[in-house]
Design a protein around this motif. Structure first.
Motif, PDB file in Angstrom:
ATOM      1  N   ILE A 155       0.842  -1.189   0.000  1.00  0.00           N
ATOM      2  CA  ILE A 155       0.000   0.000   0.000  1.00  0.00           C
ATOM      3  C   ILE A 155       0.887   1.251   0.000  1.00  0.00           C
ATOM      4  O   ILE A 155       1.949   1.285   0.631  1.00  0.00           O
ATOM      5  N   ASN A 156       0.460   2.240  -0.757  1.00  0.00           N
ATOM      6  CA  ASN A 156       1.147   3.544  -0.853  1.00  0.00           C
ATOM      7  C   ASN A 156       2.550   3.463  -1.452  1.00  0.00           C
ATOM      8  O   ASN A 156       3.341   4.404  -1.331  1.00  0.00           O
ATOM      9  N   GLU A 200      -6.200  -0.905 -10.997  1.00  0.00           N
ATOM     10  CA  GLU A 200      -7.542  -0.519 -10.524  1.00  0.00           C
ATOM     11  C   GLU A 200      -8.001  -1.430  -9.393  1.00  0.00           C
ATOM     12  O   GLU A 200      -8.505  -0.970  -8.365  1.00  0.00           O
ATOM     13  N   ALA A 203      -6.078  -0.879  -6.151  1.00  0.00           N
ATOM     14  CA  ALA A 203      -6.579   0.292  -5.425  1.00  0.00           C
ATOM     15  C   ALA A 203      -7.877  -0.050  -4.675  1.00  0.00           C
ATOM     16  O   ALA A 203      -8.080   0.363  -3.533  1.00  0.00           O
ATOM     17  N   LYS A 204      -8.739  -0.840  -5.325  1.00  0.00           N
ATOM     18  CA  LYS A 204      -9.988  -1.260  -4.691  1.00  0.00           C
ATOM     19  C   LYS A 204      -9.714  -2.151  -3.483  1.00  0.00           C
ATOM     20  O   LYS A 204     -10.351  -2.004  -2.429  1.00  0.00           O
ATOM     21  N   PHE A 206      -6.969  -2.219  -1.565  1.00  0.00           N
ATOM     22  CA  PHE A 206      -6.417  -1.439  -0.465  1.00  0.00           C
ATOM     23  C   PHE A 206      -7.453  -0.478   0.138  1.00  0.00           C
ATOM     24  O   PHE A 206      -7.368  -0.117   1.308  1.00  0.00           O
ATOM     25  N   SER A 207      -8.450  -0.100  -0.665  1.00  0.00           N
ATOM     26  CA  SER A 207      -9.486   0.823  -0.162  1.00  0.00           C
ATOM     27  C   SER A 207     -10.392   0.162   0.878  1.00  0.00           C
ATOM     28  O   SER A 207     -11.121   0.852   1.588  1.00  0.00           O
ATOM     29  N   GLY A 209      -9.466  -1.063   3.490  1.00  0.00           N
ATOM     30  CA  GLY A 209      -8.991  -0.602   4.787  1.00  0.00           C
ATOM     31  C   GLY A 209      -8.492  -1.696   5.714  1.00  0.00           C
ATOM     32  O   GLY A 209      -8.232  -1.440   6.894  1.00  0.00           O
TER      33      GLY A 209
END
Length: 797
Positions: A155-156, A200, A203-204, A206-207, A209
């Protein structure tokens, strides 16, 4: 070592991962099938913040932890660390069923090991090495096993894009998988066809949380399998007969969460696999070797692929197998003659031996019981839900001291099959039918593996494999045989023929006792348009039905574009809205139900109908988060109803968030009847993820939220009493007998009710809402007691 008459087992469930709903399913199975005169279960729940609570047995039957998380402070006992350790040490052994992070990554096991608390399953170091997929992969390579390449994504990280593009180029990929580095149940697993798509989905992921690292790996071309490995009483691993997972991988489909936990025709399970015998033996051999090399204990599930190039690869090592009622551990166990109770007792005994804990095994006493034939299946869109209900009723009644159940399957052609134990645990009704047709050949092939497995498990003299195969009769012969045996017929059929009154009339004519309403009421309630007319005829200004229009399927066949436009304009004008619910007029409570808001939506819906689509893909309509199973009836009529705007209600951070605007909320409530007297349970507020309550939210364990009973801050006691009084009127007007579930909207501002439908054979899946309501009674009715009461009430008519 002195044997104990009874041992006390702490079942730890819940946890902080997205799999806590599946954990609840596993805990429920352990409770249902391990509880006996010699084993007492003590549920212990850990919430997503890792707080521990002593949980009531009733709460294990919730659909999801969100059903009770918000009221834990009032309904459960919170344990400090000191209190938790004291409680765990007072038990004989702990059975962890926390799936995902905390439960399978070694953290929980490290805690138990630190305080010398005996527990079932793998130790801390083994769990950690198994659970983290990159660590497991490296270990498999080190031990000389074939693996598939992968790359770690963080992540990041500004390196993710380069890593993904390089990975696609290095392996010349057309398709890949992005998944959490630590996770299970296929949550957060995505199939991607390009680096752009991979970014894509990453990102989903990792979103969500909950994940900080992920893997990308090539999509495997081949056939999936899974195998359960048990540790025998000599400490050696024994692989059961593997299961092949047949999935259509087109359009980026994978064996995802829905396919694992809700029956669907898109997925089939084959046990034994359709592999050569030597390949099956090789899978078992490798699985047992992995078990030893990783120092696994008691039981595990290992997932892998037979690749097109002939290699066997293991891709996921699961320290704690899921234990829903038809999960792989019970399916594969049943293939070698083990019941649910047998499998769990075997696992528990293995763990107890390690800690020198001995206990007297539960002895089943032969007692004459009332015979109950449980019938499920049929040819409706809800036939797979019927399988879940029927299997659950059958398994629950196996625990009964007064009833003896036998499972029967109604196929699409109207034939009835008697099912031996192992055939009942198939994933779908389609699988059951295919397995019945091929039973003789399959049994012969299975026998080549069973004897060896049973010998190595040491169960040859302890358990008896069912020798007989499924057999079929006509429906008429089945009824006659049921009557001759003086058996009660428990109907677990849903929708269409199962609730239309036709079967009910045949049973009445034959003098066979059965559950649910009689033919006239069943025929009325299955037709939602006629149900609406009956509700209107009550003449109570506070008991209403939604404005509706009946539309025959064929009415649109000759429509030109201007005809569609005129129809829609008139519909909007007549109902003073452009938001409607469309659904079959004569089918179950979840088939083909869609919210439409435009002419384009209407045309799209009837295009699926015209094409006789089995289902509508997720995302076809606004906020449609799941696929929608479509009715299988030809020339069906459909209903268009005004969509009711409800207040906003949801569960968030263990709190009920409620914003009252219109005063309307959706509810469901169970009703029981005996000799014309009605008893209405406490209602439940139903919370949908989308705009319409889905099949999953109604019937799939681990999904959907129901608040039972409603908090008085939302539904004051006076309004709840009014609601129950109105439901009694509705039940009487519809001629409900025995039991039913009624769905409705209620307005706490005005006291008005809008009846949606009455289900004369409501779903009885393992965590369905009517069980929650029965458990909320005073005194509480357990699921077994509730089913027994249904039979007793129906028998008294």
């Amino acid at each position: 070592m002195q044997k104990k008459n009874k041992i006390h087992v702490g079942v730890i469930c819940g946890g902080p991962s997205l799999e806590r709903g599946i954990s609840l399913n596993s805990a429920r199975s352990v409770l249902d099938h391990l509880t006996s005169d010699s084993v007492e279960i003590h549920p212990i729940y850990v919430d997503f913040l890792r707080n521990y609570y002593l949980l009531s047995i009733a709460q294990l039957y919730s659909n999801t932890p969100e059903d009770f998380d918000f009221k834990l402070k009032r309904t459960a006992t919170k344990l400090s660390k000191t209190q938790l350790i004291k409680k765990l040490k007072a038990l004989d052994i702990v059975f962890p069923v926390v799936h995902g992070v905390y439960g399978e990554d070694g953290e929980l096991q490290a805690f138990l090991e630190k305080y010398n608390i005996p527990f079932v399953g793998c130790g801390q170091k083994t769990c950690q090495e198994m659970f983290y997929k990159n660590a497991a992969g490296k270990a498999l390579v080190r031990y000389g096993f074939h693996t598939i390449p992968s790359a770690v994504l963080k992540i990041n990280s500004d390196q993710n894009e380069k890593i993904i593009y390089d990975f696609f180029a290095a392996y010349n990929l057309k398709r890949a998988i992005v998944k959490p580095i630590a996770g299970g149940s296929s949550i957060g697993v995505f199939s991607v066809d390009s680096p752009v798509s991979a970014l894509e989905k990453l990102a989903k992921l990792f979103s969500l949380g909950v994940y900080t690292e992920a893997l990308i790996e090539p999509f495997c071309y081949g056939r999936e399998f899974t195998v359960i490995v048990l540790q025998n009483h000599a400490g050696d691993p024994v692989a059961l007969v593997p299961t092949e997972i047949q999935v259509s991988y087109e359009n980026d489909q994978i064996f995802d969460y829905r396919r694992k936990y809700l029956p669907t025709s898109n997925t089939k399970w084959h046990c034994p696999p359709r592999f050569e015998n030597k390949i099956i033996s090789e899978i078992q051999k490798q699985a047992e070797k992995i078990f030893k090399l990783f120092s696994m204990r008691d039981f595990v599930r290992l997932d892998g692929w037979l690749l097109d190039d002939g290699r066997v690869v293991f891709t996921d090592l699961n320290p704690i197998s899921g234990m829903e009622q038809n999960s792989f551990i019970f399916q594969q166990g049943s293939r070698v003659g083990l019941t649910h109770h047998d499998v769990l007792t075997y696992v528990l005994t293995s763990a107890c031996k390690r800690y020198n804990i001995a206990f007297e095994k539960h002895q089943i006493t032969k007692k004459r019981k009332k015979l109950v034939h449980v019938l499920f299946g049929g040819n409706t869109a809800e036939r797979h839900v019927s399988l879940m209900s029927g299997t659950n009723v059958w398994l629950k009644l196996r625990q009964s001291k007064i009833f003896a159940p036998e499972p029967y399957f109604l196929d699409k052609k109207g034939q009835v099959w008697y099912l031996p134990y192992t055939y009942t645990l198939n994933h779908t009704t389609d699988e059951i039918y295919e397995n019945c047709l091929t039973a003789s050949a399959a049994s012969s092939r299975l026998s080549q593996f069973v004897k060896k497995v049973r010998e190595r498990l040491g169960i040859n003299s302890l358990y008896e494999v069912e020798k007989h195969l499924p057999y079929k009769t006509s429906f008429e012969s089945f009824i006659a045989n049921t009557k001759k045996a003086n058996a009660f017929l428990f109907l677990a059929l849903h929708g269409g023929e199962g609730e239309s009154g036709v079967i009910q009339q045949k049973l009445t004519d034959a003098g066979v006792l059965y559950n649910g309403s009689k033919s006239q009421s069943s025929e009325l309630c299955i037709d939602k348009y006629l149900t609406g007319l009956a509700i209107a005829a009550i003449g109570d200004e506070n008991i209403l039905t939604a404005p509706k229009k009946s539309v025959p399927e064929g009415v649109f066949e000759a429509f030109a574009a201007e005809d569609w436009q005129k129809f829609w304009q008139k519909l909007v004008a007549d109902f003073n809205t452009n938001a409607f619910i469309i659904k079959p007029q004569n089918d179950g409570c979840s088939a083909g139900i869609v919210r439409i808001v435009s002419l384009q939506d209407l045309v799209k819906y009837f295009t699926f109908v015209k094409n006789k689509a089995a289902y509508i893909p997720a995302g076809t309509f606004a906020e449609q988060n799941n696929i929608i199973e479509m009715p299988v009836m030809a020339n069906a009529d459909f209903l268009l109803e005004k969509y009711i705007e409800t207040d906003l209600i949801r569960i968030e951070n263990q709190k009920v968030i409620y914003k009252k605007t219109t005063g309307w909320l959706e509810y469901t409530v169970g009703v029981m009847e005996m000799h014309g007297e009605y008893h209405v349970f406490n209602p439940s507020i139903t919370i949908a993820d989308g705009l319409v309550l889905s099949l999953e939210e109604k019937f799939q364990s681990g999904t959907g939220v129901n608040i039972t009973p409603p908090p008085e801050t939302i539904v004051p006691k006076k309004m709840r009493k009014l609601m129950q009084a109105q439901i009694k009127k509705v039940a009487k007007a519809l001629g409900i007998a025995n039991y039913a579930r009624i769905d409705f909207f209620f307005n706490t501002k005005t006291g008005k009710m809008i009846v949606i439908e009455a289900n004369t054979l409501p779903g009885l899946t393992p965590s369905t809402v009517i069980f929650h309501q029965a458990l909320a009674e005073k005194p509480a009715l357990t699921p077994v007691e509730f089913i027994e009461r249904i039979i007793s009430y129906a028998s008294s008519h």
